[in-house]
Design a protein around this motif. Sequence first.
Motif, PDB file in Angstrom:
ATOM      1  N   PHE A  53       0.835  -1.205   0.000  1.00 16.36           N
ATOM      2  CA  PHE A  53       0.000   0.000   0.000  1.00 16.36           C
ATOM      3  C   PHE A  53       0.870   1.254   0.000  1.00 16.36           C
ATOM      4  O   PHE A  53       0.625   2.197  -0.758  1.00 16.36           O
ATOM      5  N   THR A  54       1.886   1.272   0.851  1.00 16.70           N
ATOM      6  CA  THR A  54       2.779   2.430   0.925  1.00 16.70           C
ATOM      7  C   THR A  54       3.510   2.640  -0.396  1.00 16.70           C
ATOM      8  O   THR A  54       3.624   3.767  -0.883  1.00 16.70           O
ATOM      9  N   ALA A  55       4.005   1.557  -0.985  1.00 11.29           N
ATOM     10  CA  ALA A  55       4.708   1.663  -2.267  1.00 11.29           C
ATOM     11  C   ALA A  55       3.767   2.118  -3.375  1.00 11.29           C
ATOM     12  O   ALA A  55       4.148   2.923  -4.242  1.00 11.29           O
ATOM     13  N   ALA A  56       2.529   1.624  -3.367  1.00 16.05           N
ATOM     14  CA  ALA A  56       1.552   2.041  -4.381  1.00 16.05           C
ATOM     15  C   ALA A  56       1.229   3.523  -4.237  1.00 16.05           C
ATOM     16  O   ALA A  56       1.119   4.249  -5.239  1.00 16.05           O
ATOM     17  N   ARG A  57       1.103   3.977  -3.001  1.00 16.62           N
ATOM     18  CA  ARG A  57       0.823   5.398  -2.767  1.00 16.62           C
ATOM     19  C   ARG A  57       1.989   6.258  -3.246  1.00 16.62           C
ATOM     20  O   ARG A  57       1.794   7.286  -3.883  1.00 16.62           O
ATOM     21  N   GLN A  58       3.214   5.816  -2.984  1.00 17.80           N
ATOM     22  CA  GLN A  58       4.365   6.584  -3.449  1.00 17.80           C
ATOM     23  C   GLN A  58       4.459   6.563  -4.969  1.00 17.80           C
ATOM     24  O   GLN A  58       4.785   7.575  -5.583  1.00 17.80           O
ATOM     25  N   SER A  59       4.165   5.418  -5.580  1.00 20.38           N
ATOM     26  CA  SER A  59       4.161   5.349  -7.048  1.00 20.38           C
ATOM     27  C   SER A  59       3.140   6.321  -7.614  1.00 20.38           C
ATOM     28  O   SER A  59       3.396   7.007  -8.612  1.00 20.38           O
ATOM     29  N   TRP A  60       1.967   6.385  -6.985  1.00 20.80           N
ATOM     30  CA  TRP A  60       0.938   7.314  -7.442  1.00 20.80           C
ATOM     31  C   TRP A  60       1.435   8.749  -7.337  1.00 20.80           C
ATOM     32  O   TRP A  60       1.214   9.560  -8.241  1.00 20.80           O
ATOM     33  N   LEU A  61       2.114   9.082  -6.229  1.00 22.03           N
ATOM     34  CA  LEU A  61       2.669  10.427  -6.077  1.00 22.03           C
ATOM     35  C   LEU A  61       3.725  10.718  -7.144  1.00 22.03           C
ATOM     36  O   LEU A  61       3.844  11.852  -7.610  1.00 22.03           O
ATOM     37  N   GLN A  62       4.485   9.704  -7.529  1.00 25.03           N
ATOM     38  CA  GLN A  62       5.502   9.909  -8.559  1.00 25.03           C
ATOM     39  C   GLN A  62       4.871  10.110  -9.933  1.00 25.03           C
ATOM     40  O   GLN A  62       5.388  10.873 -10.741  1.00 25.03           O
ATOM     41  N   TRP A  63       3.767   9.430 -10.196  1.00 26.96           N
ATOM     42  CA  TRP A  63       3.082   9.600 -11.488  1.00 26.96           C
ATOM     43  C   TRP A  63       2.250  10.872 -11.518  1.00 26.96           C
ATOM     44  O   TRP A  63       2.007  11.433 -12.580  1.00 26.96           O
ATOM     45  N   ASN A  64       1.786  11.333 -10.367  1.00 27.69           N
ATOM     46  CA  ASN A  64       0.962  12.538 -10.247  1.00 27.69           C
ATOM     47  C   ASN A  64       1.567  13.443  -9.182  1.00 27.69           C
ATOM     48  O   ASN A  64       1.008  13.582  -8.099  1.00 27.69           O
ATOM     49  N   PRO A  65       2.714  14.050  -9.481  1.00 29.87           N
ATOM     50  CA  PRO A  65       3.380  14.848  -8.450  1.00 29.87           C
ATOM     51  C   PRO A  65       2.521  16.038  -8.036  1.00 29.87           C
ATOM     52  O   PRO A  65       1.739  16.560  -8.825  1.00 29.87           O
ATOM     53  N   PRO A  66       2.666  16.457  -6.760  1.00 32.62           N
ATOM     54  CA  PRO A  66       1.904  17.626  -6.309  1.00 32.62           C
ATOM     55  C   PRO A  66       2.322  18.863  -7.095  1.00 32.62           C
ATOM     56  O   PRO A  66       3.436  18.949  -7.600  1.00 32.62           O
ATOM     57  N   LEU A  77      15.065  -0.800 -15.247  1.00 30.86           N
ATOM     58  CA  LEU A  77      14.147  -1.358 -16.235  1.00 30.86           C
ATOM     59  C   LEU A  77      12.837  -0.570 -16.295  1.00 30.86           C
ATOM     60  O   LEU A  77      11.752  -1.133 -16.428  1.00 30.86           O
ATOM     61  N   GLY A  78      12.937   0.728 -16.164  1.00 34.88           N
ATOM     62  CA  GLY A  78      11.777   1.595 -16.269  1.00 34.88           C
ATOM     63  C   GLY A  78      10.973   1.749 -14.999  1.00 34.88           C
ATOM     64  O   GLY A  78      10.009   2.504 -14.964  1.00 34.88           O
ATOM     65  N   GLY A  79      11.339   1.045 -13.935  1.00 34.84           N
ATOM     66  CA  GLY A  79      10.588   1.134 -12.687  1.00 34.84           C
ATOM     67  C   GLY A  79      11.352   1.885 -11.621  1.00 34.84           C
ATOM     68  O   GLY A  79      12.575   1.772 -11.514  1.00 34.84           O
ATOM     69  N   THR A  80      10.628   2.648 -10.828  1.00 33.28           N
ATOM     70  CA  THR A  80      11.247   3.373  -9.719  1.00 33.28           C
ATOM     71  C   THR A  80      11.418   2.431  -8.529  1.00 33.28           C
ATOM     72  O   THR A  80      10.937   1.292  -8.544  1.00 33.28           O
ATOM     73  N   ILE A  81      12.050   2.930  -7.502  1.00 33.55           N
ATOM     74  CA  ILE A  81      12.222   2.127  -6.287  1.00 33.55           C
ATOM     75  C   ILE A  81      10.855   1.753  -5.718  1.00 33.55           C
ATOM     76  O   ILE A  81      10.633   0.613  -5.304  1.00 33.55           O
ATOM     77  N   ALA A  82       9.929   2.705  -5.720  1.00 29.29           N
ATOM     78  CA  ALA A  82       8.583   2.425  -5.204  1.00 29.29           C
ATOM     79  C   ALA A  82       7.869   1.373  -6.058  1.00 29.29           C
ATOM     80  O   ALA A  82       7.180   0.494  -5.527  1.00 29.29           O
ATOM     81  N   ASN A  83       8.029   1.447  -7.383  1.00 31.12           N
ATOM     82  CA  ASN A  83       7.418   0.439  -8.259  1.00 31.12           C
ATOM     83  C   ASN A  83       7.959  -0.947  -7.952  1.00 31.12           C
ATOM     84  O   ASN A  83       7.194  -1.915  -7.845  1.00 31.12           O
ATOM     85  N   TRP A  84       9.276  -1.048  -7.803  1.00 29.21           N
ATOM     86  CA  TRP A  84       9.891  -2.344  -7.518  1.00 29.21           C
ATOM     87  C   TRP A  84       9.514  -2.850  -6.130  1.00 29.21           C
ATOM     88  O   TRP A  84       9.313  -4.050  -5.928  1.00 29.21           O
ATOM     89  N   SER A  85       9.394  -1.935  -5.181  1.00 31.42           N
ATOM     90  CA  SER A  85       8.943  -2.341  -3.847  1.00 31.42           C
ATOM     91  C   SER A  85       7.544  -2.932  -3.917  1.00 31.42           C
ATOM     92  O   SER A  85       7.265  -3.969  -3.303  1.00 31.42           O
ATOM     93  N   PHE A  86       6.656  -2.273  -4.655  1.00 29.00           N
ATOM     94  CA  PHE A  86       5.294  -2.782  -4.801  1.00 29.00           C
ATOM     95  C   PHE A  86       5.295  -4.178  -5.419  1.00 29.00           C
ATOM     96  O   PHE A  86       4.597  -5.076  -4.942  1.00 29.00           O
ATOM     97  N   ILE A  87       6.084  -4.360  -6.462  1.00 32.55           N
ATOM     98  CA  ILE A  87       6.155  -5.671  -7.126  1.00 32.55           C
ATOM     99  C   ILE A  87       6.640  -6.733  -6.149  1.00 32.55           C
ATOM    100  O   ILE A  87       6.055  -7.815  -6.045  1.00 32.55           O
ATOM    101  N   TRP A  88       7.702  -6.446  -5.396  1.00 29.82           N
ATOM    102  CA  TRP A  88       8.245  -7.448  -4.472  1.00 29.82           C
ATOM    103  C   TRP A  88       7.315  -7.719  -3.301  1.00 29.82           C
ATOM    104  O   TRP A  88       7.154  -8.873  -2.898  1.00 29.82           O
TER     105      TRP A  88
END
Length: 174
Positions: free
Chosen positions: A85-98, A138-149
């Motif tokens: 959940f935390t990684a998904a929220r951070q990924s969302w913030l990275q895709w939609n920065p404030p 490979l195109g993924g941020t740290i948050a993206n990779w955290s979510f995947i793992w």
Amino acid sequence: MLDSLFAHPRRVFGAIALICAGMLAFGILYLQNVVGLEPCPMCIVQRYALIVVGVFAALAAFSKGPAGWRLWGILGVAMAAFGAFTAARQSWLQWNPPEFATCGRDLFGMIESFPLQRAIPMIFKGAGDCSAVDWTFLGGTIANWSFIWFSIFIVTILVTLLKLPARRGGVMPA
């Protein structure tokens, strides 16, 4: 081949614990100390979630029976879900920065300055540094990779627990 792996829950939990330790070593020793990336508050929360998942997996690996595997496995799934959940929220913030990215306080500064019921929402609101993309693989941020793992850990633990015999069932291999 996967059936033979899931037939040995202690090995599965041991592998998850080792993967968690490896990911922590990579994040702390390489990304933080060599590359020079400073973790944002949400990264720190994900790091703690990864530590707890690894500890629960290690405890499950050292358990000798299905009761321990179930207990530590369910706790590991819960913590991995929190990390995802935390990684998904951070990924969302990275895709939609404030619109106005400002660096907020670090995690410890938030906890010291505000009561916990105010600090936790501030962590998940994120700050400018939580939406920054400082490193990709490979195109993924740290948050993206955290979510995947974290998702892989959830699925692996759930499959392992579902493959356990019923409580009254026979003897499980170690």
